[in-house]
Design an enzyme around this catalytic site. Structure first.
Site, short mmCIF file in Angstrom:
data_model
loop_
_atom_site.label_atom_id
_atom_site.label_comp_id
_atom_site.label_asym_id
_atom_site.label_seq_id
_atom_site.Cartn_x
_atom_site.Cartn_y
_atom_site.Cartn_z
N ASP A 6 63.38 29.09 79.06
CA ASP A 6 64.67 29.62 78.87
C ASP A 6 64.71 30.34 80.64
OD1 ASP A 6 65.52 29.17 76.59
OD2 ASP A 6 65.18 31.66 76.14
N ALA A 50 63.64 26.07 72.10
CA ALA A 50 62.08 26.57 71.32
C ALA A 50 61.11 24.73 72.18
CB ALA A 50 61.42 27.13 70.89
N ARG A 94 68.73 39.59 63.00
CA ARG A 94 68.43 39.05 62.19
C ARG A 94 67.49 39.58 61.94
NH1 ARG A 94 67.06 33.61 65.36
NH2 ARG A 94 65.08 32.40 63.74
C1 LIG Z 1 67.77 35.63 68.38
C2 LIG Z 1 67.55 34.47 69.16
C3 LIG Z 1 67.47 33.64 67.81
C4 LIG Z 1 66.19 31.90 68.15
N1 LIG Z 1 66.57 31.49 67.74
C5 LIG Z 1 66.05 30.53 67.66
C6 LIG Z 1 65.77 29.16 66.68
O1 LIG Z 1 65.71 29.22 65.91
N2 LIG Z 1 65.36 28.05 67.59
C7 LIG Z 1 64.70 27.79 69.04
O2 LIG Z 1 64.26 26.60 69.14
N3 LIG Z 1 65.31 29.50 69.80
C8 LIG Z 1 65.77 29.50 69.30
N4 LIG Z 1 65.69 30.37 70.37
C9 LIG Z 1 65.43 30.18 71.93
C10 LIG Z 1 64.76 30.75 71.82
O3 LIG Z 1 63.68 32.22 71.23
C11 LIG Z 1 63.92 30.22 73.37
O4 LIG Z 1 64.72 29.18 73.56
C12 LIG Z 1 62.59 29.83 73.95
O5 LIG Z 1 61.39 31.09 73.16
C13 LIG Z 1 62.22 29.90 75.38
O6 LIG Z 1 60.83 29.87 75.36
P1 LIG Z 1 60.28 29.87 76.73
O7 LIG Z 1 59.01 29.54 76.41
O8 LIG Z 1 61.26 29.75 77.50
O9 LIG Z 1 60.33 31.72 76.87
P2 LIG Z 1 59.94 33.04 76.25
O10 LIG Z 1 59.94 32.72 74.65
O11 LIG Z 1 61.15 34.16 76.32
O12 LIG Z 1 58.56 33.50 76.47
C14 LIG Z 1 58.57 34.27 77.96
C15 LIG Z 1 57.44 34.98 78.28
O13 LIG Z 1 57.31 35.45 79.49
C16 LIG Z 1 56.61 36.56 79.62
N5 LIG Z 1 57.44 37.05 81.28
C17 LIG Z 1 58.43 37.51 81.40
N6 LIG Z 1 58.43 38.03 82.41
C18 LIG Z 1 57.41 37.80 82.95
C19 LIG Z 1 56.16 38.19 84.22
N7 LIG Z 1 57.29 38.55 85.43
N8 LIG Z 1 55.12 37.86 84.45
C20 LIG Z 1 54.14 37.65 83.40
N9 LIG Z 1 54.33 37.85 82.28
C21 LIG Z 1 56.17 37.32 82.32
C22 LIG Z 1 57.59 37.47 78.86
O14 LIG Z 1 56.45 38.02 78.74
C23 LIG Z 1 57.55 36.51 77.87
O15 LIG Z 1 56.39 36.13 76.56
C24 LIG Z 1 66.86 31.94 69.58
C25 LIG Z 1 66.95 33.23 70.49
C26 LIG Z 1 67.37 34.16 70.09
C27 LIG Z 1 68.31 35.07 71.71
#
Ligand SMILES: Cc1cc2nc3c(=O)[nH]c(=O)nc-3n(C[C@H](O)[C@H](O)[C@H](O)COP(=O)(O)OP(=O)(O)OC[C@H]3O[C@@H](n4cnc5c(N)ncnc54)[C@H](O)[C@@H]3O)c2cc1C
Length: 427
Positions: free
Chosen positions: A312, A325, A193
């Site tokens: 996630d 997301a 990417r």
């Molecule tokens: C290569 C790739 C491309 C993608 N492209 C897309 C796309 O185009 N469109 C789409 O919808 N989705 C896409 N996704 C999926 C998307 O990125 C995720 O589904 C989305 O970001 C999930 O959001 P979240 O808030 O659950 O987790 P995340 O965005 O992963 O956030 C988790 C947060 O928790 C924090 N954290 C972790 N452990 C701790 C702890 N112990 N204490 C405090 N903080 C902590 C981390 O630092 C992070 O900031 C893609 C994923 C990948 C791998």
């Protein structure tokens, strides 16, 4: 429509205190909507600087537009009117026109970090406390007192009515909630990417790539045997992003994101339409992301129902679904409504009801991502027609998580009270 729909309450007015772990899309959306619905929120994020992935479909963007963020987001996103799809030889096999707006909302496809920044600033403007550099180490609950909490590596202790772990695909909270370690498996695929400035990398000076930036924003795709590549321009042709999904049988390692080697990327498109190598090779750097799979978890909430997983952490998404997301945002918004309707005395009921509202829908969205990838990867070079389109079903994109939560919460919660709490079951 429920009388509370879209009602904004003074922060802290419900008396429900929530600790949110992680400031990704899921954590921030949950924090924003919970604050709007009158709950008191604190967000703990381990990193000091945020770098997030994920573009947003109409089902999530209608929520962000409701928060008043449309103008800012639209100005930094790609305005794509369709997807031009080719076979690997470069023959156009399909043009799929996108309606704008689509199901009443504009999709936001842009640099994920820039979209995330808009959310972050909006959360701050609402007075959400976001503590960066706070890594959560342990989780605990006290059923008798009706509280839960976390301890951070800095030795800080935070107590609340509810802890929402939005800590991503590698969620440390998952083990606490499930009581065992859920081991992921490799999906057999990886993505490379990249995102870069079109002018700086000479996209406009190369006849093989200039079409990405001379006529506004475009979205092009190429599909080959077990590979697909999508390339988009945004900000009126000024920024370019590409993603190429390909077979990768590397065994599972602790780390699954690495700096990518351009020589490896170009090997994938040897013998392809020369436009592919031309645009791929212009990226100054790229990321190699191994895609992992978690089977659906049996539950997303702890036994005491005062610690829960969203985004996630609960249900990792493959990028081909383009929904990870968006579903994380839907989770947070639905939870805020459930807590508002349940009230402080019934937080566990709100959480269990929330899980039942979300469980099947999330699974359906996950499966759609896998079927799109398989459909493209198995296409023959002479395949043409509508069946190659990206699915844009009304059940997914026409959905309004906030309105839906208001309309179904009462019935689902009543059933839960009458029949007792059961783990959710997939149909
Ligand atoms: C290569 C790739 C491309 C993608 N492209 C897309 C796309 O185009 N469109 C789409 O919808 N989705 C896409 N996704 C999926 C998307 O990125 C995720 O589904 C989305 O970001 C999930 O959001 P979240 O808030 O659950 O987790 P995340 O965005 O992963 O956030 C988790 C947060 O928790 C924090 N954290 C972790 N452990 C701790 C702890 N112990 N204490 C405090 N903080 C902590 C981390 O630092 C992070 O900031 C893609 C994923 C990948 C791998």
């Amino acid at each position: 429509m429920h009388p509370e729909f879209e009602r904004i309450a003074p922060p802290g007015s419900t008396g429900i205190k929530i600790v949110i772990v992680g400031a990704g899309y899921g954590g921030l959306a949950c924090a924003i909507e919970c604050t709007r619905k009158g709950h008191e929120v604190i967000v703990l994020e381990k990193v000091k600087e945020l770098k997030i992935q994920g573009s947003l479909g109409p089902n999530a963007s209608r929520i962000l537009a409701r928060w008043g963020l449309h103008d800012r987001l639209w100005s930094i996103c790609g305005h794509h009117h369709g997807l031009t799809l080719h076979n690997y030889l470069g023959e156009q096999i399909r043009y799929q026109e996108f309606e704008l707006p689509s199901f009443g909302a504009y999709p936001y496809n842009g640099h994920r970090a820039e979209i995330h920044q808009v959310l972050y600033e909006y959360a701050e403007s609402l007075g959400v406390q976001i503590k960066l550099g706070e890594e959560v180490e342990t989780y605990w609950e006290d059923a008798e007192r009706g509280v839960s909490g976390v301890t951070t590596t800095n030795g800080e202790v935070y107590e609340a009515d509810l802890v929402v772990a939005s800590d991503g695909v590698r969620s440390p909270a998952r083990k606490y909630v499930l009581g065992y370690t859920d081991t992921p498996r490799p999906s057999g695929y990886a993505v490379y990417r990249a995102w870069f400035d079109a002018a700086e990398q000479g996209i406009d000076n190369d006849p093989l790539t200039s079409f990405f930036c001379v006529n506004g924003d475009v979205l092009y795709g190429w599909i080959g045997q077990d590979v697909h590549m999508l390339t988009a321009s945004s900000k009126n042709g000024k920024s370019i992003s590409w993603v190429i999904t390909h077979r990768d049988d590397t065994p599972l390692q602790d780390q699954w994101s690495f700096p990518g080697e351009m020589a490896d990327v170009l090997k994938i498109v040897e013998g392809w339409d020369p436009r592919c190598a031309a645009v791929l090779s212009k990226a100054p750097t790229c990321t190699d992301w191994k895609l992992i799979i978690h089977d659906p978890l049996p539950t997303w909430i702890s036994k005491v129902s005062r610690t829960m997983l969203i985004g996630d952490a609960a249900h990792p998404f493959l990028p081909t679904s383009i929904q990870g997301a968006s579903q994380a945002i839907e989770d947070g918004v639905t939870l805020a409504v459930a807590l508002q309707l349940a009230g402080k005395q019934s937080v566990p009921l709100a959480v269990r009801t929330w899980e039942h509202i979300r469980y099947q829908r999330v699974r359906d969205a996950q499966l759609m991502g896998e079927s799109t990838r398989d459909k493209w990867h198995q296409a023959k070079p002479d395949d043409r027609g509508e069946h190659l389109d990206l699915p844009r079903p009304a059940w997914l994109f026409g959905f309004d998580a906030e309105a839906h939560a208001y309309s179904v919460y009462g019935d689902v919660a009543k059933k839960m009270e009458e029949e007792g709490y059961q783990l959710p079951v997939l149909s």
